[in-house]
Design a protein around this motif. Structure first.
Motif, PDB file in Angstrom:
ATOM      1  N   ASP A 125      32.174 -62.386 -16.615  1.00 25.83           N
ATOM      2  CA  ASP A 125      31.874 -62.328 -15.291  1.00 25.83           C
ATOM      3  C   ASP A 125      31.288 -61.074 -14.923  1.00 25.83           C
ATOM      4  OD1 ASP A 125      33.575 -64.419 -14.868  1.00 25.83           O
ATOM      5  OD2 ASP A 125      35.237 -63.317 -13.877  1.00 25.83           O
ATOM      6  N   GLN A 179      26.508 -68.876 -10.010  1.00 23.28           N
ATOM      7  CA  GLN A 179      25.381 -68.055  -9.073  1.00 23.28           C
ATOM      8  C   GLN A 179      24.244 -68.615  -9.483  1.00 23.28           C
ATOM      9  OE1 GLN A 179      26.495 -63.720  -9.053  1.00 23.28           O
ATOM     10  NE2 GLN A 179      28.105 -64.400 -10.317  1.00 23.28           N
ATOM     11  N   VAL A 180      23.945 -69.026 -10.821  1.00 22.98           N
ATOM     12  CA  VAL A 180      22.590 -69.401 -11.161  1.00 22.98           C
ATOM     13  C   VAL A 180      22.283 -70.774 -10.539  1.00 22.98           C
ATOM     14  CG1 VAL A 180      21.336 -70.415 -13.336  1.00 22.98           C
ATOM     15  CG2 VAL A 180      22.556 -68.105 -13.709  1.00 22.98           C
ATOM     16  N   ILE A 190      29.767 -68.580 -21.710  1.00 26.69           N
ATOM     17  CA  ILE A 190      29.276 -68.438 -20.402  1.00 26.69           C
ATOM     18  C   ILE A 190      30.455 -68.401 -19.181  1.00 26.69           C
ATOM     19  CG2 ILE A 190      27.277 -68.309 -18.744  1.00 26.69           C
ATOM     20  CD1 ILE A 190      25.827 -69.472 -21.019  1.00 26.69           C
ATOM     21  N   SER A 191      30.628 -67.240 -18.476  1.00 29.68           N
ATOM     22  CA  SER A 191      31.753 -67.592 -17.417  1.00 29.68           C
ATOM     23  C   SER A 191      30.980 -68.504 -16.334  1.00 29.68           C
ATOM     24  CB  SER A 191      32.071 -66.290 -16.699  1.00 29.68           C
ATOM     25  OG  SER A 191      32.409 -66.471 -15.417  1.00 29.68           O
ATOM     26  N   VAL A 231      23.813 -61.204 -12.924  1.00 30.16           N
ATOM     27  CA  VAL A 231      23.190 -62.513 -13.132  1.00 30.16           C
ATOM     28  C   VAL A 231      21.751 -62.259 -13.552  1.00 30.16           C
ATOM     29  CG1 VAL A 231      22.463 -64.626 -11.888  1.00 30.16           C
ATOM     30  CG2 VAL A 231      24.876 -63.858 -11.895  1.00 30.16           C
ATOM     31  N   TYR A 257      21.323 -61.521 -17.217  1.00 26.19           N
ATOM     32  CA  TYR A 257      21.453 -62.728 -17.868  1.00 26.19           C
ATOM     33  C   TYR A 257      20.171 -63.403 -17.703  1.00 26.19           C
ATOM     34  CZ  TYR A 257      22.592 -67.729 -19.019  1.00 26.19           C
ATOM     35  OH  TYR A 257      22.257 -68.733 -19.576  1.00 26.19           O
ATOM     36  N   ARG A 258      19.694 -63.851 -16.685  1.00 24.36           N
ATOM     37  CA  ARG A 258      18.613 -64.512 -16.276  1.00 24.36           C
ATOM     38  C   ARG A 258      17.324 -63.952 -17.184  1.00 24.36           C
ATOM     39  NH1 ARG A 258      17.465 -68.274 -12.273  1.00 24.36           N
ATOM     40  NH2 ARG A 258      19.265 -68.545 -10.787  1.00 24.36           N
ATOM     41  N   ILE A 310      28.861 -63.874 -22.234  1.00 22.16           N
ATOM     42  CA  ILE A 310      28.498 -63.746 -20.825  1.00 22.16           C
ATOM     43  C   ILE A 310      29.631 -63.819 -20.009  1.00 22.16           C
ATOM     44  CG2 ILE A 310      26.814 -64.062 -18.847  1.00 22.16           C
ATOM     45  CD1 ILE A 310      25.358 -63.029 -21.524  1.00 22.16           C
ATOM     46  N   CYS A 330      23.479 -56.101 -19.746  1.00 23.43           N
ATOM     47  CA  CYS A 330      24.181 -55.381 -18.667  1.00 23.43           C
ATOM     48  C   CYS A 330      23.190 -54.259 -17.938  1.00 23.43           C
ATOM     49  CB  CYS A 330      25.501 -54.874 -18.730  1.00 23.43           C
ATOM     50  SG  CYS A 330      26.820 -55.904 -19.053  1.00 23.43           S
ATOM     51  N   LYS A 349      31.653 -68.483 -13.300  1.00 23.85           N
ATOM     52  CA  LYS A 349      31.626 -67.851 -12.360  1.00 23.85           C
ATOM     53  C   LYS A 349      29.813 -67.419 -12.266  1.00 23.85           C
ATOM     54  CE  LYS A 349      35.849 -66.415 -10.840  1.00 23.85           C
ATOM     55  NZ  LYS A 349      36.068 -67.045  -9.487  1.00 23.85           N
ATOM     56  N   ILE A 350      29.489 -67.003 -13.428  1.00 25.08           N
ATOM     57  CA  ILE A 350      27.954 -66.595 -13.631  1.00 25.08           C
ATOM     58  C   ILE A 350      27.018 -68.300 -13.489  1.00 25.08           C
ATOM     59  CG2 ILE A 350      26.116 -66.261 -15.317  1.00 25.08           C
ATOM     60  CD1 ILE A 350      27.910 -63.968 -14.395  1.00 25.08           C
TER      61      ILE A 350
END
Length: 352
Positions: A329, A37-38, A30-31, A333, A336-337, A327, A295, A33-34
Motif C-alpha cells: 500500500d 488507483q491504477v 501487488i496491493s 502509485v 510504481y507506474r 508493491i 518509493c 489498493k494500488i
C-alpha cells in the motif's frame, strides 16, 4: 501504440533460465489498493462477496495485470491464514504450540480442508476470468518455515531448537506433511491455471539466515526438496521467494532442492545484478529494483537505475523484472507506474 498481447511462455522461459524474446514483468504481490488507483475502479472488497462479486473482483484483478503489460497474473493463497491459532508471524499472537502436549493436540488434519474450503472459490474464479494468453504464477503461499513460525513464534522456535530438539524437528516434518497434501490437491485441481508455481519463505535477514545455516539444511531443505520434486513431477517450474541474506544456503537450494528460479533482492544486502552474476548460469532470477527505490526515485533517476540493471543482466540467463520484494500500500502509485512504464519502454512496447 500496439495493443499488448500477453504470452505466459515468456515467464516460463525466464523461470527455466532461458532468456526470453521479451523481458517479462513480475511482481510477487501487488496491493489491490494500488490496482484500484491504477484502474480508477474500486473492486478490492468484492473478493469476499457473493459469486458474482467474486468473479468481478478477478475480472478486474486480471485486467490490471494485462493492462500493465504482464504475461502472468500473480496470485497465491496462504496456508498460514487458515491454520488454527496462527498469527505469531504477522500479528505477534501468543504461540499455539509451546511443548509436546500442544503439538499432539494441534488439529493438523484440519488444515487441508480449511485451506480448500476457504480458497477453492478464489481459484475457480481466477480460472474463469483468466485472459487469453495469460496464466497464473503463484499457488500455495507460505513455505514450511513461515507456517511453523506462524503457530510457534520465532523466539519460541529458537528455544525449542535447544530445549527439545526432537519437537523442533517434528514441527517441520509435520508441517511438510500438511503442505504436501495441500500441494498435491492444488496441483491436481488447479495446476492447469498456473504456468509457474512458488511459495514464499523468508529464510534470512540483512546479514545471515534466520536459523543457523546447518539447521536450515537439516530441518527445512529436505522437505523443500520433496515438495519441489512433487512440483517437477507435474511439469511445473518452481520459483522460491525468500528475503534476506541467504547466500550461505544458495548452493543447497540450487543443487539439492533444485529450485528453478529465485525472487527477492534488497540493495542493502546485494543489488540484483550480484544475484544474477552469482547464479544466472544455474537458475532464473526474478526482481531488479529495490522497493525502496520505487518509493524514492524520480522517473529520471529510476530510468538510469533500471537501464543499468538490465544492461548488467542481459546475456546472463533468464530473468524477469520488477521490484525486489512487492508493491504494498505504501508504494506511491506514480513510482510504481514509472517502474513499469520504463521497463516497457526499454523492451519496445510503446513503439508508434
Amino acid at each position: 501504440m500496439q495493443a499488448f498481447v500477453p504470452d505466459y511462455r515468456h515467464i516460463v522461459q525466464a523461470a527455466t533460465n532461458q532468456e526470453p524474446e521479451r523481458l517479462p514483468l513480475y511482481e510477487h504481490l501487488i496491493s489491490p489498493k494500488i490496482m484500484e488507483q491504477v484502474l480508477n475502479t474500486e473492486f478490492a472488497a468484492l473478493i469476499d462477496g457473493n459469486e458474482s462479486e467474486r468473479l468481478e473482483f478477478f475480472r478486474q484483478y486480471c485486467r490490471f495485470f494485462q493492462t500493465m503489460g504482464y504475461d502472468t497474473v500473480s496470485f497465491e493463497c496462504c496456508i498460514g491464514e487458515v491454520m488454527p491459532g496462527s498469527g505469531c508471524l504477522g500479528a505477534h499472537k501468543e504461540p499455539a504450540i509451546r511443548d509436546r502436549a500442544d503439538f499432539e493436540r494441534y488439529p493438523w488434519d484440519e488444515v487441508e480442508e480449511r485451506y480448500f474450503q476457504k480458497y477453492t472459490p478464489y481459484f475457480r474464479a481466477l480460472a474463469e476470468t483468466m485472459p487469453a494468453g495469460m496464466k497464473a504464477i503463484g499457488g500455495v503461499g507460505n513455505g514450511i518455515f513461515e507456517c511453523v513460525q506462524d503457530i510457534v513464534g520465532f523466539m519460541q522456535l529458537c528455544y525449542l531448537s535447544v530445549d527439545d530438539r526432537q519437537l523442533y524437528e517434528d514441527l517441520f516434518r509435520r508441517m511438510y506433511e500438511v503442505s504436501r497434501r495441500i500441494w498435491e490437491r492444488f496441483l491436481r485441481e488447479f495446476g492447469d491455471i498456473y504456468c509457474v508455481v512458488r511459495f514464499g519463505d523468508d529464510l534470512g535477514y540483512k546479514v545471515n539466515t534466520l536459523l543457523p545455516a546447518e539447521d536450515v539444511r537439516q530441518v527445512i531443505l529436505p522437505w523443500y526438496q520433496q515438495l519441489v520434486a512433487l512440483i517437477h513431477s507435474r511439469h511445473k517450474p518452481f520459483l522460491l521467494h525468500s528475503c534476506g541474506c541467504i547466500f550461505e544456503i544458495m548452493d543447497d537450494l540450487i543443487g539439492t532442492v533444485k529450485i528453478d528460479a529465485k525472487h527477492s533482492n534488497e540493495d542493502a544486502i546485494a543489488p540484483f545484478p550480484v544475484w544474477v552474476e552469482k547464479y544466472g548460469d544455474r537458475i532464473g532470477n526474478f526482481g531488479g529494483i529495490d522497493t525502496d527505490a520505487v518509493c524514492r526515485l524520480s522517473r529520471v533517476e529510476m530510468k538510469e537505475y533500471i537501464t543499468d540493471v538490465i544492461r548488467q543482466c542481459r546475456g546472463r540467463g533468464g530473468f524477469a523484472f520488477g521490484s525486489g520484494n512487492s508493491i504494498p500500500d505504501y508504494v506511491p502509485v506514480e513510482g510504481y507506474r514509472n517502474m513499469v512504464e520504463i521497463v516497457r519502454e526499454l523492451r519496445g512496447d510503446f513503439r508508434a
